[in-house]
Design a protein around this motif. Structure first.
Motif, PDB file in Angstrom:
ATOM      1  N   ASP A 178       0.904  -1.125   0.057  1.00  0.00           N
ATOM      2  CA  ASP A 178       0.035  -0.063   0.091  1.00  0.00           C
ATOM      3  C   ASP A 178       0.987   1.269   0.025  1.00  0.00           C
ATOM      4  N   VAL A 179       0.294   2.403  -0.365  1.00  0.00           N
ATOM      5  CA  VAL A 179       1.120   3.851  -0.345  1.00  0.00           C
ATOM      6  C   VAL A 179       0.844   4.071   1.156  1.00  0.00           C
ATOM      7  N   SER A 180       2.215   4.223   1.697  1.00  0.00           N
ATOM      8  CA  SER A 180       2.207   4.788   2.946  1.00  0.00           C
ATOM      9  C   SER A 180       1.736   6.326   3.074  1.00  0.00           C
ATOM     10  N   ALA A 181       1.056   6.434   4.296  1.00  0.00           N
ATOM     11  CA  ALA A 181       0.508   7.992   4.366  1.00  0.00           C
ATOM     12  C   ALA A 181       1.683   9.012   4.464  1.00  0.00           C
ATOM     13  N   ARG A 182       2.605   8.278   5.299  1.00  0.00           N
ATOM     14  CA  ARG A 182       3.824   9.315   5.137  1.00  0.00           C
ATOM     15  C   ARG A 182       4.981   9.531   4.102  1.00  0.00           C
ATOM     16  N   PHE A 183       4.886  10.411   3.489  1.00  0.00           N
ATOM     17  CA  PHE A 183       5.977  10.785   2.473  1.00  0.00           C
ATOM     18  C   PHE A 183       7.431  10.903   2.893  1.00  0.00           C
ATOM     19  N   ASP A 184       8.288   9.916   2.747  1.00  0.00           N
ATOM     20  CA  ASP A 184       9.817   9.800   3.039  1.00  0.00           C
ATOM     21  C   ASP A 184      10.700  10.199   1.842  1.00  0.00           C
ATOM     22  N   ALA A 237       9.117   2.332  -3.042  1.00  0.00           N
ATOM     23  CA  ALA A 237       8.633   3.838  -3.426  1.00  0.00           C
ATOM     24  C   ALA A 237       7.164   3.898  -2.730  1.00  0.00           C
ATOM     25  N   LYS A 238       6.387   2.799  -2.889  1.00  0.00           N
ATOM     26  CA  LYS A 238       5.101   2.895  -2.377  1.00  0.00           C
ATOM     27  C   LYS A 238       5.276   2.963  -0.632  1.00  0.00           C
ATOM     28  N   THR A 239       6.043   2.044  -0.187  1.00  0.00           N
ATOM     29  CA  THR A 239       6.286   2.091   1.388  1.00  0.00           C
ATOM     30  C   THR A 239       6.791   3.395   1.870  1.00  0.00           C
ATOM     31  N   ALA A 240       7.440   4.105   0.884  1.00  0.00           N
ATOM     32  CA  ALA A 240       8.090   5.242   1.280  1.00  0.00           C
ATOM     33  C   ALA A 240       7.193   6.383   1.156  1.00  0.00           C
ATOM     34  N   GLY A 241       5.821   6.241   0.811  1.00  0.00           N
ATOM     35  CA  GLY A 241       4.577   7.209   0.477  1.00  0.00           C
ATOM     36  C   GLY A 241       4.580   7.721  -0.637  1.00  0.00           C
ATOM     37  N   CYS A 242       5.163   7.208  -1.612  1.00  0.00           N
ATOM     38  CA  CYS A 242       5.017   7.893  -3.130  1.00  0.00           C
ATOM     39  C   CYS A 242       3.795   7.115  -3.823  1.00  0.00           C
ATOM     40  N   ALA A 243       2.901   7.922  -3.992  1.00  0.00           N
ATOM     41  CA  ALA A 243       1.623   7.776  -4.537  1.00  0.00           C
ATOM     42  C   ALA A 243       1.908   7.660  -6.012  1.00  0.00           C
ATOM     43  N   GLY A 244       2.650   8.300  -6.543  1.00  0.00           N
ATOM     44  CA  GLY A 244       3.031   8.304  -7.967  1.00  0.00           C
ATOM     45  C   GLY A 244       3.882   9.290  -8.521  1.00  0.00           C
ATOM     46  N   TYR A 245       4.106   9.480  -9.758  1.00  0.00           N
ATOM     47  CA  TYR A 245       5.285  10.418 -10.096  1.00  0.00           C
ATOM     48  C   TYR A 245       4.877  11.018 -11.777  1.00  0.00           C
ATOM     49  N   HIS A 246       5.125  12.079 -11.796  1.00  0.00           N
ATOM     50  CA  HIS A 246       5.099  12.774 -13.407  1.00  0.00           C
ATOM     51  C   HIS A 246       6.331  12.856 -13.848  1.00  0.00           C
ATOM     52  N   VAL A 247       6.549  12.383 -15.134  1.00  0.00           N
ATOM     53  CA  VAL A 247       7.838  12.508 -15.878  1.00  0.00           C
ATOM     54  C   VAL A 247       7.519  13.473 -16.845  1.00  0.00           C
ATOM     55  N   SER A 248       8.243  14.812 -16.965  1.00  0.00           N
ATOM     56  CA  SER A 248       8.182  15.652 -17.894  1.00  0.00           C
ATOM     57  C   SER A 248       9.348  15.807 -18.838  1.00  0.00           C
ATOM     58  N   PHE A 249       9.295  15.289 -20.150  1.00  0.00           N
ATOM     59  CA  PHE A 249      10.035  15.362 -21.010  1.00  0.00           C
ATOM     60  C   PHE A 249      10.715  16.726 -21.336  1.00  0.00           C
ATOM     61  N   LEU A 250       9.764  17.589 -21.409  1.00  0.00           N
ATOM     62  CA  LEU A 250      10.006  19.253 -21.542  1.00  0.00           C
ATOM     63  C   LEU A 250      10.559  19.823 -20.408  1.00  0.00           C
ATOM     64  N   GLY A 251      10.150  19.355 -19.210  1.00  0.00           N
ATOM     65  CA  GLY A 251      10.890  20.000 -18.111  1.00  0.00           C
ATOM     66  C   GLY A 251      11.981  19.050 -17.806  1.00  0.00           C
ATOM     67  N   ARG A 252      12.461  18.049 -18.447  1.00  0.00           N
ATOM     68  CA  ARG A 252      13.445  17.477 -18.055  1.00  0.00           C
ATOM     69  C   ARG A 252      13.605  16.998 -16.512  1.00  0.00           C
TER      70      ARG A 252
END
Length: 133
Positions: A67-73, A100-115
């Motif tokens: 599960d995605v942990s509530a605390r973002f580490d 990453a989920k256990t470290a509180g990461c719910a997801g991520y966005h990769v922007s090629f334009l923003g590198r």
């Protein structure tokens, strides 16, 4: 969305999980196919690949029991990114995602334009990583 773009996104998703292709190679393949970025949603187990015209393709990710942990580490996310970049034999994207989920990461966005990659938690805390590829 052209069928070849969908096929490229599917290839990149599967190649990440089986270790065939590195992150920089995935970025290059997706850029060459016309994508401007993608999202990873760990809570829905989905990846969404975006084209500049607003079109997108949504692909299911292999499920993961964590599960995605509530605390973002933030420090743990940064350490996981360094692990992914280290190109060590015991690295796997599946293990990265689970940790990453256990470290509180719910997801991520990769922007090629923003590198950049913006990792985010359930409370919208973020960790930003810049990349050159």
């Amino acid at each position: 969305m052209h069928a070849d773009q969908t096929a490229t996104a599917e290839y990149c998703l599967n190649a990440a999980y089986d270790g065939r292709v590195s992150f920089p190679e995935i970025v290059g393949k997706l850029i060459d196919a016309g994508f401007e970025g993608y999202d990873v949603d760990y809570r829905r187990a989905m990846q969404i690949y975006y084209l500049p015209d607003g079109d997108s393709v949504e692909l299911a990710m292999p499920s993961c029991s964590e599960d995605v942990s509530a605390r973002f580490d933030d420090a743990r996310i940064a350490a996981l990114v360094r692990w992914a970049q280290s190109d060590v034999p015991h690295y796997s994207y599946a293990a990265f995602s689970a940790q990453a989920k256990t470290a509180g990461c719910a997801g991520y966005h990769v922007s090629f334009l923003g590198r950049r990659v913006v990792y985010y938690g359930r409370t919208a805390q973020t960790h930003v990583e810049l990349f050159d590829s």
